[in-house]
Scaffold this motif. Structure first.
Motif: not given
Length: 330
Positions: A16-22
């Motif tokens: 989820i932390v990578i998804s937010e950046k994407s």
């Protein structure tokens, strides 16, 4: 009239932390003169719309993927740009939901998403078509296994990682037998299946590919160089890597990998943007995995490759959205 586009991010996993950046990356790329754009965060407890210019959050009506704003207006989304890395956005679950509502979306459909989300099944599927893959073993929860037998077959070092998921969470390069059981336990904490793969020594490269109304475009390759044990989480997201685009490999090998990527795109029935990762062993490209929801931050591989190709992320995203909208409107 401007179409309403939802950038769907979040998910149920550590990614989820990578998804937010994407999601932030896609929001920066997308043409907001052409579309009304909102971010929609999905997790296990809520579906919530963020209206960026208002700083407001509204619950999503899952019956039709709409929301009611502060003025009492019901706003229905016309398109979903999915950037959830992991379940439910990368495994086909969310795609099935949007298919039922006849709402077009940015990436692969149910079958291709489910197939590629399972690394072991996907690699063995593609192996049937002559694509080189690393030797691997699949473990499911409570499966008995013998470390000595695994090491006898795959050798050392080996990679142990969750079979479902990405971003190198819970991935371990096992160099000694004593590390194996701990590595398997860690991977099982992230997913219900674990894949154990043989180690391949070589140059890691990755290749993006997308299709819009103009046809298929394959992007320049990126070469991945890290002093870490492998391309782990710190290498991917904390700068402990050198990413060279275009890759420093011979032109004929570059073309062979680009053709292989296009072939994989067709074999899995992909849509939108995918990225295929390889390890180049000598002159032989060996498939590592297929990523149907690649990272989309400003420094991610796909934007790097798009920039190297002299293309525009904004134009590519517009082309993908318009292609999918046109299919619904026919």
């Amino acid at each position: 009239m401007k179409k309403n586009v939802a950038i769907v991010w979040g998910g149920y996993s550590s990614e989820i932390v990578i998804s937010e950046k994407s999601a932030a990356g896609i929001y920066s790329f997308i043409d907001k003169e052409k579309y009304n754009v909102c971010k929609v965060r999905i997790d296990r407890t809520s579906w919530e719309v963020e209206v960026e210019d208002q700083g407001c959050f509204y619950p999503v009506d899952k019956n039709n993927f709409s929301f009611t704003d502060g003025n009492g207006r019901s706003i229905l989304f016309n398109f979903a740009y999915i950037t959830i890395h992991g379940t439910p956005g990368e495994d086909g679950t969310l795609q099935g939901y949007f298919d039922m509502l006849s709402i077009p979306y940015s990436n692969c459909g149910v079958l291709a998403s489910a197939l590629t989300f399972n690394k072991f099944i996907c690699n063995n599927f593609l192996k049937n078509f002559g694509i080189e893959v690393a030797d691997s073993i699949l473990l499911r929860k409570n499966d008995p296994y013998q470390p000595d037998e695994i090491i006898s077959r795959l050798g050392l070092p080996i990679f142990v990682k969750p079979n479902l998921g990405g971003s190198s969470f819970a991935t371990t390069k096992v160099k000694e037998r004593v590390q194996l059981e701990t590595a398997v336990e860690e991977a099982f904490r992230e997913a219900p299946e674990v894949i154990i793969e043989s180690f391949l020594q070589g140059t890691e490269v990755t290749c993006g590919c997308f299709e819009d109304s103009k046809g298929m475009t394959v992007l320049p390759l990126t070469e991945v160089v890290t002093t870490n044990e492998f391309f782990d989480f710190d290498a991917k997201y904390n700068g402990q890597v050198e990413e060279i685009t275009p890759a420093r490999i011979p032109e004929e090998i570059t073309k062979a990998i680009q053709q292989e990527t296009q072939r994989i795109y067709r074999l899995i029935g992909a849509k939108g943007i995918i990225r295929v990762d390889y390890i180049l062993v000598g002159d032989m490209p060996v498939l590592l995995e297929v990523n149907t929801t690649p990272g989309m931050t400003a420094t991610s591989f796909i934007p790097q490759q798009v920039n190297a190709a002299g293309l525009s992320m904004t134009n590519i995203i517009t082309g993908i959205i318009e292609k999918e909208l046109s299919q619904i409107e026919k």
